[in-house]
Design a protein around this motif. Structure first.
Motif, PDB file in Angstrom:
ATOM      1  N   GLY A   1      -4.574  12.240   0.484  1.00  0.00           N
ATOM      2  CA  GLY A   1      -3.636  10.603   0.800  1.00  0.00           C
ATOM      3  C   GLY A   1      -3.346  10.273  -0.551  1.00  0.00           C
ATOM      4  O   GLY A   1      -2.580   9.225  -0.554  1.00  0.00           O
ATOM      5  N   ASN A   2      -3.497  10.845  -1.546  1.00  0.00           N
ATOM      6  CA  ASN A   2      -3.183  10.454  -3.081  1.00  0.00           C
ATOM      7  C   ASN A   2      -1.781  10.862  -3.333  1.00  0.00           C
ATOM      8  O   ASN A   2      -1.701  12.126  -3.218  1.00  0.00           O
ATOM      9  CB  ASN A   2      -4.136  10.948  -4.024  1.00  0.00           C
ATOM     10  CG  ASN A   2      -3.930  10.514  -5.425  1.00  0.00           C
ATOM     11  OD1 ASN A   2      -2.881  10.568  -5.912  1.00  0.00           O
ATOM     12  ND2 ASN A   2      -5.080   9.700  -5.866  1.00  0.00           N
ATOM     13  N   ALA A   3      -0.955  10.065  -3.629  1.00  0.00           N
ATOM     14  CA  ALA A   3       0.462  10.310  -4.087  1.00  0.00           C
ATOM     15  C   ALA A   3       0.624  11.226  -5.195  1.00  0.00           C
ATOM     16  O   ALA A   3       1.475  12.056  -5.103  1.00  0.00           O
ATOM     17  CB  ALA A   3       1.165   8.994  -4.257  1.00  0.00           C
TER      18      ALA A   3
ATOM     19  N   GLU B   1      -2.984   3.507  -5.517  1.00  0.00           N
ATOM     20  CA  GLU B   1      -4.193   4.398  -5.870  1.00  0.00           C
ATOM     21  C   GLU B   1      -4.454   4.557  -7.346  1.00  0.00           C
ATOM     22  O   GLU B   1      -5.363   4.782  -7.894  1.00  0.00           O
ATOM     23  CB  GLU B   1      -4.014   5.881  -5.309  1.00  0.00           C
ATOM     24  CG  GLU B   1      -4.058   5.735  -3.856  1.00  0.00           C
ATOM     25  CD  GLU B   1      -3.083   6.822  -3.267  1.00  0.00           C
ATOM     26  OE1 GLU B   1      -2.530   7.613  -3.822  1.00  0.00           O
ATOM     27  OE2 GLU B   1      -2.675   6.615  -2.241  1.00  0.00           O
TER      28      GLU B   1
ATOM     29  N   LYS C   1       1.421  -4.602   7.891  1.00  0.00           N
ATOM     30  CA  LYS C   1       2.608  -5.112   7.164  1.00  0.00           C
ATOM     31  C   LYS C   1       3.779  -4.858   7.239  1.00  0.00           C
ATOM     32  O   LYS C   1       4.925  -5.670   7.575  1.00  0.00           O
ATOM     33  CB  LYS C   1       2.384  -5.370   5.586  1.00  0.00           C
ATOM     34  CG  LYS C   1       2.555  -6.283   4.735  1.00  0.00           C
ATOM     35  CD  LYS C   1       2.229  -6.186   3.291  1.00  0.00           C
ATOM     36  CE  LYS C   1       0.762  -5.834   2.941  1.00  0.00           C
ATOM     37  NZ  LYS C   1       0.408  -6.207   1.783  1.00  0.00           N
ATOM     38  N   SER C   2       4.179  -3.329   7.386  1.00  0.00           N
ATOM     39  CA  SER C   2       5.251  -2.862   7.210  1.00  0.00           C
ATOM     40  C   SER C   2       5.949  -3.195   9.024  1.00  0.00           C
ATOM     41  O   SER C   2       6.996  -3.483   8.983  1.00  0.00           O
ATOM     42  CB  SER C   2       5.261  -1.281   7.261  1.00  0.00           C
ATOM     43  OG  SER C   2       6.295  -0.642   7.779  1.00  0.00           O
TER      44      SER C   2
ATOM     45  N   MET D   1       6.714   9.955  -0.079  1.00  0.00           N
ATOM     46  CA  MET D   1       7.801   9.294  -0.829  1.00  0.00           C
ATOM     47  C   MET D   1       7.704   9.943  -2.479  1.00  0.00           C
ATOM     48  O   MET D   1       8.707  10.172  -3.073  1.00  0.00           O
ATOM     49  CB  MET D   1       7.784   7.869  -1.024  1.00  0.00           C
ATOM     50  CG  MET D   1       8.120   7.120   0.319  1.00  0.00           C
ATOM     51  SD  MET D   1       9.826   7.463   0.943  1.00  0.00           S
ATOM     52  CE  MET D   1      10.916   6.839  -0.322  1.00  0.00           C
TER      53      MET D   1
ATOM     54  N   THR E   1       2.974   7.715   4.001  1.00  0.00           N
ATOM     55  CA  THR E   1       4.133   7.340   3.400  1.00  0.00           C
ATOM     56  C   THR E   1       4.213   7.321   2.050  1.00  0.00           C
ATOM     57  O   THR E   1       5.201   7.869   1.202  1.00  0.00           O
ATOM     58  CB  THR E   1       4.591   5.767   3.910  1.00  0.00           C
ATOM     59  OG1 THR E   1       4.609   5.989   5.363  1.00  0.00           O
ATOM     60  CG2 THR E   1       6.009   5.488   3.466  1.00  0.00           C
ATOM     61  N   GLY E   2       3.048   6.965   1.312  1.00  0.00           N
ATOM     62  CA  GLY E   2       3.002   7.026  -0.103  1.00  0.00           C
ATOM     63  C   GLY E   2       3.315   8.472  -0.624  1.00  0.00           C
ATOM     64  O   GLY E   2       3.986   8.822  -1.620  1.00  0.00           O
TER      65      GLY E   2
ATOM     66  N   GLY F   1      -2.938  -4.869   6.218  1.00  0.00           N
ATOM     67  CA  GLY F   1      -2.923  -3.410   5.572  1.00  0.00           C
ATOM     68  C   GLY F   1      -1.362  -2.840   5.805  1.00  0.00           C
ATOM     69  O   GLY F   1      -0.680  -3.539   5.985  1.00  0.00           O
ATOM     70  N   GLY F   2      -1.309  -1.546   5.059  1.00  0.00           N
ATOM     71  CA  GLY F   2       0.224  -1.130   4.953  1.00  0.00           C
ATOM     72  C   GLY F   2       0.693  -1.033   6.317  1.00  0.00           C
ATOM     73  O   GLY F   2       1.911  -1.433   6.422  1.00  0.00           O
TER      74      GLY F   2
ATOM     75  N   PRO G   1       0.874  -1.386   0.181  1.00  0.00           N
ATOM     76  CA  PRO G   1       0.053   0.011   0.017  1.00  0.00           C
ATOM     77  C   PRO G   1       0.894   1.284   0.132  1.00  0.00           C
ATOM     78  O   PRO G   1       0.383   2.455  -0.577  1.00  0.00           O
ATOM     79  CB  PRO G   1      -0.846  -0.121   1.419  1.00  0.00           C
ATOM     80  CG  PRO G   1      -0.747  -1.569   1.542  1.00  0.00           C
ATOM     81  CD  PRO G   1       0.605  -2.220   1.250  1.00  0.00           C
ATOM     82  N   ASP G   2       2.236   1.093   0.365  1.00  0.00           N
ATOM     83  CA  ASP G   2       2.986   2.294   0.591  1.00  0.00           C
ATOM     84  C   ASP G   2       3.600   2.651  -0.828  1.00  0.00           C
ATOM     85  O   ASP G   2       4.163   3.854  -0.902  1.00  0.00           O
ATOM     86  CB  ASP G   2       3.996   2.285   1.635  1.00  0.00           C
ATOM     87  CG  ASP G   2       3.409   2.577   2.912  1.00  0.00           C
ATOM     88  OD1 ASP G   2       2.279   2.949   3.051  1.00  0.00           O
ATOM     89  OD2 ASP G   2       4.101   2.121   4.014  1.00  0.00           O
TER      90      ASP G   2
ATOM     91  N   ALA H   1       6.538   5.555   7.957  1.00  0.00           N
ATOM     92  CA  ALA H   1       7.442   4.470   7.743  1.00  0.00           C
ATOM     93  C   ALA H   1       9.072   4.951   7.688  1.00  0.00           C
ATOM     94  O   ALA H   1       9.304   6.131   7.450  1.00  0.00           O
ATOM     95  CB  ALA H   1       7.130   3.864   6.405  1.00  0.00           C
TER      96      ALA H   1
ATOM     97  N   THR I   1       2.009   4.419  -6.472  1.00  0.00           N
ATOM     98  CA  THR I   1       1.130   3.829  -5.404  1.00  0.00           C
ATOM     99  C   THR I   1      -0.123   3.039  -5.910  1.00  0.00           C
ATOM    100  O   THR I   1      -0.377   3.189  -7.020  1.00  0.00           O
ATOM    101  CB  THR I   1       0.699   4.985  -4.231  1.00  0.00           C
ATOM    102  OG1 THR I   1      -0.187   5.831  -5.078  1.00  0.00           O
ATOM    103  CG2 THR I   1       1.862   5.622  -3.696  1.00  0.00           C
TER     104      THR I   1
ATOM    105  N   PHE J   1       7.425   7.722  -8.720  1.00  0.00           N
ATOM    106  CA  PHE J   1       6.779   6.841  -7.679  1.00  0.00           C
ATOM    107  C   PHE J   1       5.725   6.274  -8.101  1.00  0.00           C
ATOM    108  O   PHE J   1       4.723   7.076  -8.440  1.00  0.00           O
ATOM    109  CB  PHE J   1       6.835   7.639  -6.463  1.00  0.00           C
ATOM    110  CG  PHE J   1       6.899   6.965  -5.297  1.00  0.00           C
ATOM    111  CD1 PHE J   1       7.844   6.472  -4.558  1.00  0.00           C
ATOM    112  CD2 PHE J   1       5.695   6.821  -4.611  1.00  0.00           C
ATOM    113  CE1 PHE J   1       7.677   5.725  -3.325  1.00  0.00           C
ATOM    114  CE2 PHE J   1       5.470   5.978  -3.322  1.00  0.00           C
ATOM    115  CZ  PHE J   1       6.469   5.769  -2.772  1.00  0.00           C
TER     116      PHE J   1
END
Lengths: 314, 384
Positions: free
Chosen positions: B80-82, A236, B178-179, B111, B107-108, B174-175, A139-140, B130, A234, A232
């Motif tokens: 929250g959208n990268a 989404e 898992k992390s 990054m 985190t997404g 989930g993220g 998810p990251d 993260a 994701t 990058f």
């Protein structure tokens, strides 16, 4: 004048002119980036428009192909040190194959059933991407290595503006040629009436699958471009909301209009940037404007305005 | 039709005017940017972060600003959208001309924004969890929240102190889960602890009895750890008691909120978890050097917003304060000078703990940042 506008090359030329003209008008790399995002979305939207606007088939899972294209340029270079360009090609190929494999059973369905089946397919891809974290970073998300072409690192908003703009012009050119070809006529025939098309000797199932494959490849190429621009990815990019966004772009811009696809993409990418000044009312205003556009310009921006101009002239 | 055109035109003009108004006040202000997940699935992070930043920028400006200049905060909502975050980051750098950046809720998003700020040479303090954000170290990127790796280490330290050597692990997929699972597996060896059962559950599962039954039957089980987030851990806790597992249960900092106790009910009694001092602000002994900071922030936030304080807002507070102190020390608004001073932050007391940054540590927190809490009588209690 009339003849000029109805010429096959008119649409890609108009888009090319737009890309060139905007490059002079846009002041900073932020604007260039927003424009590049418009071009990228427009590529996917043109593909989806071929499926929805010309062949009359809906897909609520196109972000799945978009996501596959994006992850292809992220995963393949990282795991197998493949060149990003080859990775993008591989992504497009895989998307085409998947679309071909699932196309036949799925496209037998009609209307709501087709919508639900494509929706399920899109969600499956999104789930796979966010669950296989050993491959996709989960998810990251995961980084995309920067592309090098002949020893030159491709970077910077301006470079990507031209690359994505060029891709869009090529995409639009292929699309108008397709529409004008026998395949395009077959697609429009089956849009109007599948029974009539079949009677006229058109292999309905084959043409549906063909356009589904083409639109999947468009989405995949757009996804690869976005991943390379952002550096990058994701999950989404592949999710359901993104599918809906693409469908909205098609409908707002105008079904069955290549220029409309660009207009639809432009509106949905640029409006949120303009509306940030309204803070809390941003989403409300966006929704309101979409509603007004759809109520007043019923068949989408470009077709509605074109009809209006023609009526004025008469 | 013409009506619509005037309407749309008017709206566009208005938008344009508002943008101009935004840029007109420039000159004598210091611009700080933020791109946060104010709406969307991660809004539980972005909402308190945005409120905290706005609250404290106002406070600082009322007290005379920084270096004699007023701060100007520009917040965008990336949901929250990268991809959106990346666009806003470019906009903040190119168009708004910020000198420093706080935020990136996930985190997404963080990054995706990192290359923009690294290229532009603008200091960027992330509020996401993260460890990849600061490991490997990037020149202009910092972060304030403790990492999941530190949560694992805190839990294992506590286990070791209690003489626990064999544990079961049940983690969410989930993220977050898992992390943290990966990080726990990575560090568990150095504590002499062995994981004898390793199970997972999906984010929407409503019954974890089968996984817990497997863990229960593992040979020599002495404790169970549950890296997870949202309602999963509450269900695990309930199932855990239903199955009558009587070894200690450890939860993660991901459930450090009152709603976890409400969801898990009586089953939560005796559960231990690492959490920020913010959660037990009133219960800290007066001698605790962190008490004044966390209590001050908690009171200010709750008074201004009428909402209970969250650790996420605390991360934003830490980020802003670290930045402001660095600007004061640098005495200028030169991004490179600010970056150098952020890196020199030492002995800063924030809501997450004492921050001591260095050239190879852009987080600067140690294990003392976490407090080990135990749930007693439906409330948090300090374990020391």
């Amino acid at each position: 004048m009339q003849a000029l506008f109805s010429h096959r090359l008119a649409v890609p030329l108009v888009i090319a002119a737009l890309v060139v003209a905007l490059s002079f008008a846009l002041p900073s790399s932020f604007y260039l980036r927003v424009a590049a995002l418009v071009w990228i979305s427009a590529i996917a939207v043109i593909g989806l428009n071929l499926l929805m606007g010309y062949a009359g088939q809906v897909s609520l899972g196109h972000a799945g192909f978009f996501g596959l294209g994006a992850y292809a340029v992220a995963v393949l270079p990282a795991q197998f040190s493949l060149h990003p360009l080859l990775a993008a090609l591989a992504g497009a190929l895989v998307c085409g194959l998947i679309a071909f494999a699932v196309g036949r059973p799925i496209l037998k369905l009609k209307g709501h059933y087709l919508a639900v089946a494509t929706l399920g397919f899109g969600i499956l891809i999104a789930m796979a991407i966010s669950n296989e974290s050993w491959l996709t970073g989960g998810p990251d998300g995961m980084p995309v290595s920067r592309m090098t072409l002949f020893g030159w690192r491709v970077r910077g908003a301006e470079t990507w503006y031209w690359i994505t703009g060029g891709l869009l012009v090529v995409g639009a050119w292929i699309a108008v040629n397709l529409v004008a070809s026998p395949t395009g006529r077959a697609l429009r025939a089956l849009h109007d009436s599948e029974v009539a098309a079949r009677v006229a000797g058109i292999d309905v199932a084959r043409y549906k699958v063909r356009v589904f494959v083409i639109s999947a490849v468009y989405a995949s190429v757009a996804g690869s471009a976005l991943a390379l621009v952002n550096g990058f990815v994701t999950p989404e990019t592949a999710n359901f909301l993104h599918s809906i966004e693409l469908v909205t772009m098609v409908v707002v811009g105008g079904m069955g209009s290549i220029l409309g696809s660009v207009a639809g993409a432009a509106i949905l990418v640029v409006l949120p940037q303009l509306l940030t000044t309204f803070h809390e009312y941003e989403h409300m205003l966006l929704g309101l404007m979409m509603m007004v556009i759809m109520i007043v310009l019923r068949s989408g921006i470009v077709p509605s305005l074109a009809a209006l101009f023609q009526r004025r002239r008469k | 039709m013409t009506n619509l055109k005037t309407c749309l035109g008017g709206a566009a003009l208005l938008a344009g005017a508002a943008m101009f108004a935004g840029t007109a006040t420039a000159a004598e202000t210091i611009k700080i940017g933020a791109s946060l997940a104010v709406t969307g699935p991660a809004s539980f992070l972005g909402d308190p972060e945005a409120k905290t930043l706005e609250l404290y920028v106002d406070k600082i400006n009322k007290d005379g600003g920084v270096n004699g200049k007023q701060l100007e905060l520009i917040v965008y909502d990336d949901g929250g959208n990268a991809n959106n975050a990346r666009t806003f980051a470019t906009r903040l750098v190119e168009d708004d001309g910020i000198v420093a950046m706080v935020g990136g809720s996930t985190t997404g998003a963080t990054m995706a924004m990192v290359p923009v700020f690294e290229d532009a040479g603008i200091p960027f303090i992330s509020l996401a969890g993260a460890v990849v954000i600061i490991d490997p170290v990037k020149e202009f990127t910092f972060k304030t929240p403790h990492t999941d790796r530190m949560a694992c280490e805190k839990i294992f330290t506590d286990m070791k102190a209690r003489g626990i050597a064999k544990i079961g692990m049940i983690s969410g997929t989930g993220g977050f889960g898992k992390s943290m699972r990966d990080q726990c597996l990575d560090v568990v060896g150095s504590y002499g602890i062995e994981i004898v059962a390793d199970e997972t559950y999906g984010p929407k599962d409503s019954d974890m009895t089968p996984q817990l039954t497997n863990i229960k039957s593992a040979e020599g089980l002495q404790a169970v750890i549950n890296p997870g987030f949202g309602q999963g851990p509450a269900i695990v806790t309930r199932n855990y008691r239903q199955l009558g597992i009587d070894v200690p249960l450890y939860q993660s900092h991901g459930v450090a909120s009152k709603s976890f106790i409400d969801l898990a009910g009586d089953a939560a009694e005796g559960v231990r978890l690492p959490a920020s001092a913010l959660l037990v602000a009133e219960k800290l002994p007066d001698s605790d050097p962190q008490k004044a900071v966390v209590l001050g922030y908690k009171t200010a936030y709750e008074e201004a917003t009428g909402q209970p304080v969250s650790t996420f807002g605390g991360h934003a507070y830490d980020g802003l304060m670290i930045l402001v102190e660095a600007m004061k020390r640098a005495g200028s608004e030169d991004p490179a000078a600010i970056r150098d001073e952020i890196e020199k932050t030492s002995g800063f007391m924030g809501t997450a703990g004492v921050v001591n940054m260095s050239a190879d540590d852009h987080l600067g927190l140690d294990l003392s940042a976490f407090r080990m809490l135990e749930i007693k009588d439906g409330d948090w209690a300090l374990v020391e």
